[in-house]
Motif scaffolding. Structure first.
Motif, mmCIF file in Angstrom:
data_model
loop_
_atom_site.group_PDB
_atom_site.id
_atom_site.type_symbol
_atom_site.label_atom_id
_atom_site.label_comp_id
_atom_site.label_asym_id
_atom_site.label_seq_id
_atom_site.Cartn_x
_atom_site.Cartn_y
_atom_site.Cartn_z
ATOM 1 N N UNK A 58 59.445 97.189 -33.770
ATOM 2 C CA UNK A 58 59.790 98.580 -33.450
ATOM 3 C C UNK A 58 60.514 98.687 -32.095
ATOM 4 N N UNK A 100 59.939 97.813 -29.088
ATOM 5 C CA UNK A 100 59.321 97.997 -27.774
ATOM 6 C C UNK A 100 59.795 96.846 -26.902
ATOM 7 N N UNK A 124 64.063 105.389 -31.084
ATOM 8 C CA UNK A 124 63.011 106.396 -31.283
ATOM 9 C C UNK A 124 62.879 106.753 -32.771
ATOM 10 N N UNK A 179 61.133 103.987 -34.605
ATOM 11 C CA UNK A 179 59.686 103.961 -34.364
ATOM 12 C C UNK A 179 58.959 105.028 -35.158
ATOM 13 N N UNK A 180 59.643 106.155 -35.407
ATOM 14 C CA UNK A 180 58.984 107.230 -36.167
ATOM 15 C C UNK A 180 58.803 106.869 -37.634
ATOM 16 N N UNK A 220 45.776 109.947 -27.130
ATOM 17 C CA UNK A 220 46.201 110.845 -26.065
ATOM 18 C C UNK A 220 44.968 111.588 -25.568
ATOM 19 N N UNK A 267 44.457 113.995 -23.662
ATOM 20 C CA UNK A 267 44.540 115.438 -23.453
ATOM 21 C C UNK A 267 44.665 116.208 -24.760
ATOM 22 N N UNK A 278 52.509 112.472 -35.122
ATOM 23 C CA UNK A 278 53.760 112.040 -35.761
ATOM 24 C C UNK A 278 54.399 113.138 -36.610
ATOM 25 N N UNK A 303 56.051 115.573 -34.382
ATOM 26 C CA UNK A 303 57.245 114.958 -33.792
ATOM 27 C C UNK A 303 58.390 114.941 -34.802
ATOM 28 N N UNK A 359 52.172 103.522 -23.922
ATOM 29 C CA UNK A 359 52.755 102.640 -24.927
ATOM 30 C C UNK A 359 52.687 103.276 -26.313
ATOM 31 N N UNK A 360 51.546 103.919 -26.599
ATOM 32 C CA UNK A 360 51.395 104.567 -27.907
ATOM 33 C C UNK A 360 52.446 105.663 -28.077
ATOM 34 N N UNK A 361 52.663 106.446 -27.014
ATOM 35 C CA UNK A 361 53.652 107.525 -27.096
ATOM 36 C C UNK A 361 55.036 106.961 -27.411
ATOM 37 N N UNK A 362 55.378 105.870 -26.727
ATOM 38 C CA UNK A 362 56.688 105.263 -26.950
ATOM 39 C C UNK A 362 56.776 104.718 -28.372
ATOM 40 N N UNK A 363 55.711 104.031 -28.799
ATOM 41 C CA UNK A 363 55.729 103.387 -30.114
ATOM 42 C C UNK A 363 55.759 104.405 -31.245
ATOM 43 N N UNK A 364 55.288 105.641 -30.960
ATOM 44 C CA UNK A 364 55.294 106.650 -32.010
ATOM 45 C C UNK A 364 56.619 107.384 -32.083
ATOM 46 N N UNK A 365 57.507 107.038 -31.169
ATOM 47 C CA UNK A 365 58.848 107.599 -31.245
ATOM 48 C C UNK A 365 59.129 108.746 -30.289
ATOM 49 N N UNK A 366 58.280 108.904 -29.269
ATOM 50 C CA UNK A 366 58.625 109.864 -28.212
ATOM 51 C C UNK A 366 59.769 109.287 -27.398
ATOM 52 N N UNK A 367 60.760 110.100 -27.111
ATOM 53 C CA UNK A 367 61.803 109.642 -26.194
ATOM 54 C C UNK A 367 61.244 109.749 -24.783
ATOM 55 N N UNK A 415 60.410 113.199 -23.515
ATOM 56 C CA UNK A 415 59.336 113.820 -24.309
ATOM 57 C C UNK A 415 57.980 113.258 -23.906
ATOM 58 N N UNK A 456 53.162 114.035 -22.592
ATOM 59 C CA UNK A 456 52.011 113.143 -22.456
ATOM 60 C C UNK A 456 51.703 112.818 -20.994
#
Lengths: 368, 216
Positions: A49, A51, A72, A75-76, A88, A90, A100, A103, B114-122, B125, B130
């Motif tokens: 993906x 990274x 991006x 990855x989605x 997350x 929060x 997802x 997003x 890392x999770x945010x990036x891997x899920x496709x957040x630019x 974003x 986050x």
């Protein structure tokens, strides 16, 4: 399908993390990358993906090279689960799971409804929806991580040591549930682990990698156990591979199961002694479900629960040779308890019975 | 305490209090807005971090009175212009908050980023949805320090004759009359406590997700 074609990752300081990797993870199957630390398995996973960007070579997702895609957007399309869940902090559990879909442009309300379904699917009660990650145990957080990765129903999933940060009991439970889930959903999954047992237990196929980022062998779990490609693989798979390969050999119909006389709680000392074979007698409940073994000559008056020895495991009649042998070896009477699919007693087997059945097999047939 | 004097001066005291609030809060908001991108930059680059944090620390050591006097020369404003105070306190706020923002972003768990990036957040974003929200508790802790510090620093501007609660001190000293001094001190302390409380409330409202055992 996810395909690696000659993929190399080299760093400016000269370290080569992954060296000319060729690998194909077939659609709908769970492929496991396993190896010692420093073998490049996590680097390989993260290159899928993007990274981490490969130095050379190409990775294909259903025959499309990933290098040309927007990172991006790529990855989605891929679910991602990591070791400590990486939730997350929060967001509530339900909003974590809904990440997802939101997003990808779905309405929050619709995404939450989908999230609630997924929570149920991974075994999380709906009452957790409004909680925050810190209120959950490690195992529960990991379930949320899996649900979150599945929320957009991606065709592909990447899992980086998803079950290694929880205690062994929870890990076994999560693994079982995950196997069941994967049988329903049939995603194309690549999972990284350093735990060969986990690899053999979960993988449809297992890629063993060696330090320096090279593929040592790609095979099904039983092939790895019965015909390791070289010394490194044999060593990595472990010393007791002969015993463990029995875990892939179906026992159904090949082992003679003997009848076993039983008593129930409350039986008299005399009855227990008359039913016992050797020193031990098997105790069952009213529905013929085995409770444990009792030493007949130690019973004074009547048989009580505290007389039970619980060390023996029980094997299912449709289980593997490994379960049968373990039932026999762990039993204080040396007779292993065999039950049917409802957990009711069929009879017992001895280790000799099991070994005879194993020796009678021309080759170790695979149960998968 | 001469309460009769206080009664007669109440209009004036309210006027001074209003200016005090304006002169303390405006730089707080401006400073935060400037510190956010600078702190993000320091967080992103390990080479920039010591530079920015170092310069910020140096700025904070410049005496406030010197800054109030020097700024007109740099900005081309009149010496009595309240803008000088706003600019000086904005500099102090930025100096305090650059490090705070950088540390707040550093405090976000690596797994989460890392999770945010891997899920496709630019990148942006992930920052807005986050990293900044998760960094709020650290930022508000820094903001509380800056708020209290601003309230006390504003009083120094009395020496330049810019109206705020500090004017009560100069007045009291000139008249050898303690009532305005005590009133000024009490109002400064109360104002600092109110601002501090408001930031605590804001933080609570923004972070319903923090474990309740940790008092903010």
């Amino acid at each position: 399908m996810i395909k690696f074609e000659n993929v190399t990752k080299a760093y400016p300081d000269g370290t080569v993390a992954v060296d000319g990797l060729n690998l194909e993870a077939p659609t709908g199957k769970l492929t496991i990358l396993v190896g010692p630390s420093g073998c490049g398995k996590t680097t390989s996973l993260r290159m899928i993906n993007r990274l981490i960007e490969p130095t050379s070579g190409t990775i294909y997702l259903d025959d499309q090279p990933t290098s040309g895609m927007d990172a991006a957007l790529l990855r989605r399309r891929i679910g991602y689960v990591i070791q400590h869940a990486g939730l997350f902090p929060h967001r509530t559990i339900i909003d974590n799971v809904a990440t997802m879909p939101v997003l990808l442009g779905e309405s929050r309300q619709k995404a939450r409804m989908k999230a609630l379904e997924l929570m149920e699917r991974v075994g999380l009660p709906a009452s957790f929806a409004k909680r925050y990650p810190w209120q959950l145990s490690g195992g529960q957080q990991q379930r949320v991580g899996v649900a979150r990765a599945l929320a957009s129903d991606p065709a592909f999933m990447l899992m980086d040591e998803p079950f290694s940060a929880v205690d062994p009991v929870v890990r076994a439970q999560l693994q079982e549930e995950f196997l069941r889930l994967q049988r329903e959903i049939g995603k194309t999954i690549i999972m990284v682990t350093h735990d060969i047992d986990e690899a053999l237990k979960l993988g449809d196929q297992v890629a063993v990698m060696r330090v320096g980022g090279k593929l040592a062998q790609m095979a099904t779990p039983s092939e790895l156990l019965t015909s390791p490609a070289d010394e490194f693989v044999a060593d990595f798979v472990g010393r007791d591979r002969g015993y463990r390969s029995l875990g892939f050999t179906n026992s159904a119909g090949t082992v003679t199961v003997s009848e076993e006389a039983v008593v129930t709680i409350g039986a008299s000392a005399a009855e227990a002694q008359s039913k016992a074979t050797g020193a031990w007698v098997l105790v069952v409940d009213g529905g013929r479900k085995p409770l444990g073994w009792a030493q007949a000559d130690l019973i004074k008056g009547e048989l009580k629960r505290e007389h039970l020895n619980l060390s023996g495991t029980s094997a299912s009649s449709s289980g593997t040779m490994r379960q049968l042998l373990d039932a026999a070896l762990s039993s204080p009477s040396r007779r292993g308890v065999v039950v049917n699919e409802h957990g009711e007693l069929i009879g017992t087997v001895t280790a000799t019975d099991v070994v005879k059945a194993i020796e009678a097999e021309p080759h170790l047939e695979t149960a998968r | 305490m001469n309460f009769e004097w206080l009664g007669r001066q109440s209009d004036n005291i309210v006027f001074l209090l209003g200016w005090h609030v304006l002169l303390a809060v405006t730089p707080l908001i401006l400073g935060l807005l400037i510190a956010l991108p600078l702190g993000w930059w320091a967080h992103r680059s390990r080479r920039i971090y010591p530079l920015l944090v170092g310069v910020a620390g140096l700025l904070y050591t410049v005496p406030s009175l010197a800054l109030f006097v020097l700024l007109p020369l740099v900005l081309g404003t009149k010496i009595l212009d309240p803008l000088n105070i706003v600019a000086a306190l904005t500099i102090y706020t930025v100096a305090l908050l650059v490090r705070v923002v950088a540390d707040a972003l550093d405090s976000v768990p690596e797994d989460t980023v890392q999770a945010a990036k891997a899920m496709g957040y630019r990148g942006y974003q992930s920052l807005v949805k986050v990293e900044l929200p998760v960094g709020v508790p650290v930022i508000s802790a820094g903001l509380r320090v800056a708020a209290v510090s601003n309230v006390s620093l504003v009083s120094v501007a009395a020496l330049l004759g810019i109206p705020q609660l500090g004017s009560l001190f100069t007045q009291g000293f000139q008249l050898r009359f303690f009532t305005p001094i005590i009133a000024g001190i009490i109002l400064c302390v109360v104002l600092a406590m109110i601002l501090d409380g408001l930031i605590i409330l804001l933080n609570r409202w923004l972070t319903p997700w923090t474990p309740k055992v940790v008092a903010s």
